[in-house]
Design a protein around this motif. Structure first.
Motif, PDB file in Angstrom:
ATOM      1  N   ASP A   7       0.827  -1.211   0.000  1.00 40.61           N
ATOM      2  CA  ASP A   7       0.000   0.000   0.000  1.00 40.61           C
ATOM      3  C   ASP A   7       0.862   1.262   0.000  1.00 40.61           C
ATOM      4  O   ASP A   7       0.564   2.209  -0.721  1.00 40.61           O
ATOM      5  CB  ASP A   7      -0.933   0.032   1.218  1.00 40.61           C
ATOM      6  N   THR A   8       1.917   1.255   0.789  1.00 35.64           N
ATOM      7  CA  THR A   8       2.799   2.416   0.835  1.00 35.64           C
ATOM      8  C   THR A   8       3.454   2.644  -0.525  1.00 35.64           C
ATOM      9  O   THR A   8       3.493   3.771  -1.032  1.00 35.64           O
ATOM     10  CB  THR A   8       3.882   2.239   1.922  1.00 35.64           C
ATOM     11  N   LYS A  10       2.468   1.559  -3.557  1.00 37.48           N
ATOM     12  CA  LYS A  10       1.470   1.958  -4.554  1.00 37.48           C
ATOM     13  C   LYS A  10       1.022   3.397  -4.317  1.00 37.48           C
ATOM     14  O   LYS A  10       0.775   4.143  -5.265  1.00 37.48           O
ATOM     15  CB  LYS A  10       0.259   1.026  -4.510  1.00 37.48           C
ATOM     16  N   GLY A  11       0.923   3.794  -3.058  1.00 37.93           N
ATOM     17  CA  GLY A  11       0.539   5.160  -2.737  1.00 37.93           C
ATOM     18  C   GLY A  11       1.552   6.171  -3.252  1.00 37.93           C
ATOM     19  O   GLY A  11       1.194   7.193  -3.830  1.00 37.93           O
ATOM     20  N   HIS A  14       1.183   6.356  -7.073  1.00 42.67           N
ATOM     21  CA  HIS A  14       0.010   7.145  -7.491  1.00 42.67           C
ATOM     22  C   HIS A  14       0.215   8.631  -7.207  1.00 42.67           C
ATOM     23  O   HIS A  14      -0.196   9.476  -8.006  1.00 42.67           O
ATOM     24  CB  HIS A  14      -1.260   6.645  -6.811  1.00 42.67           C
ATOM     25  N   ALA A  43      -5.386  10.620  -3.760  1.00 41.87           N
ATOM     26  CA  ALA A  43      -5.621   9.186  -3.543  1.00 41.87           C
ATOM     27  C   ALA A  43      -4.322   8.478  -3.170  1.00 41.87           C
ATOM     28  O   ALA A  43      -4.314   7.581  -2.316  1.00 41.87           O
ATOM     29  CB  ALA A  43      -6.231   8.561  -4.792  1.00 41.87           C
ATOM     30  N   GLN A  47      -3.576   6.366   0.226  1.00 43.43           N
ATOM     31  CA  GLN A  47      -3.119   4.980   0.190  1.00 43.43           C
ATOM     32  C   GLN A  47      -1.782   4.829   0.920  1.00 43.43           C
ATOM     33  O   GLN A  47      -1.566   3.854   1.635  1.00 43.43           O
ATOM     34  CB  GLN A  47      -2.992   4.503  -1.254  1.00 43.43           C
ATOM     35  N   LYS A  48      -0.897   5.802   0.758  1.00 41.22           N
ATOM     36  CA  LYS A  48       0.400   5.766   1.439  1.00 41.22           C
ATOM     37  C   LYS A  48       0.197   5.796   2.958  1.00 41.22           C
ATOM     38  O   LYS A  48       0.835   5.036   3.693  1.00 41.22           O
ATOM     39  CB  LYS A  48       1.251   6.944   0.984  1.00 41.22           C
ATOM     40  N   VAL A  50      -2.499   4.870   4.583  1.00 37.63           N
ATOM     41  CA  VAL A  50      -3.113   3.599   4.996  1.00 37.63           C
ATOM     42  C   VAL A  50      -2.009   2.562   5.204  1.00 37.63           C
ATOM     43  O   VAL A  50      -2.017   1.817   6.184  1.00 37.63           O
ATOM     44  CB  VAL A  50      -4.142   3.109   3.945  1.00 37.63           C
TER      45      VAL A  50
END
Length: 71
Positions: A7-8, A10-11, A14, A43, A47-48, A50
């Motif tokens: 998640d980090t 991908k954040g 993005h 976003a 996400q980062k 999260v």
């Protein structure tokens, strides 16, 4: 790879893509692309964060399982 790391990562990806789109939109006067970039950047930040929260929870759970106690 743990979900928090995923998640980090991908954040961050993005967020970076969003910054690029936003800047490109500003340079070329494309309001739609600029807005899309801003949204993707936000976003990505979410996400980062999260991923960071998941990492903190995982770390806390790992500490609790290593700590001798009543359980």
């Amino acid at each position: 790879m743990k979900s928090s790391t995923r998640d980090t990562s991908k954040g961050v990806l993005h967020e970076t893509k969003g910054k690029i789109k936003e800047t490109t939109g500003k340079v070329f006067g494309n309001v739609s692309l600029e807005t899309e970039g801003k949204a993707e950047k936000i976003a990505g930040k979410v996400q980062k964060n999260v991923g960071k929260a998941e990492k903190n929870i995982e770390d806390d759970l790992d500490e609790d399982t290593r700590r001798p106690g009543k359980y």
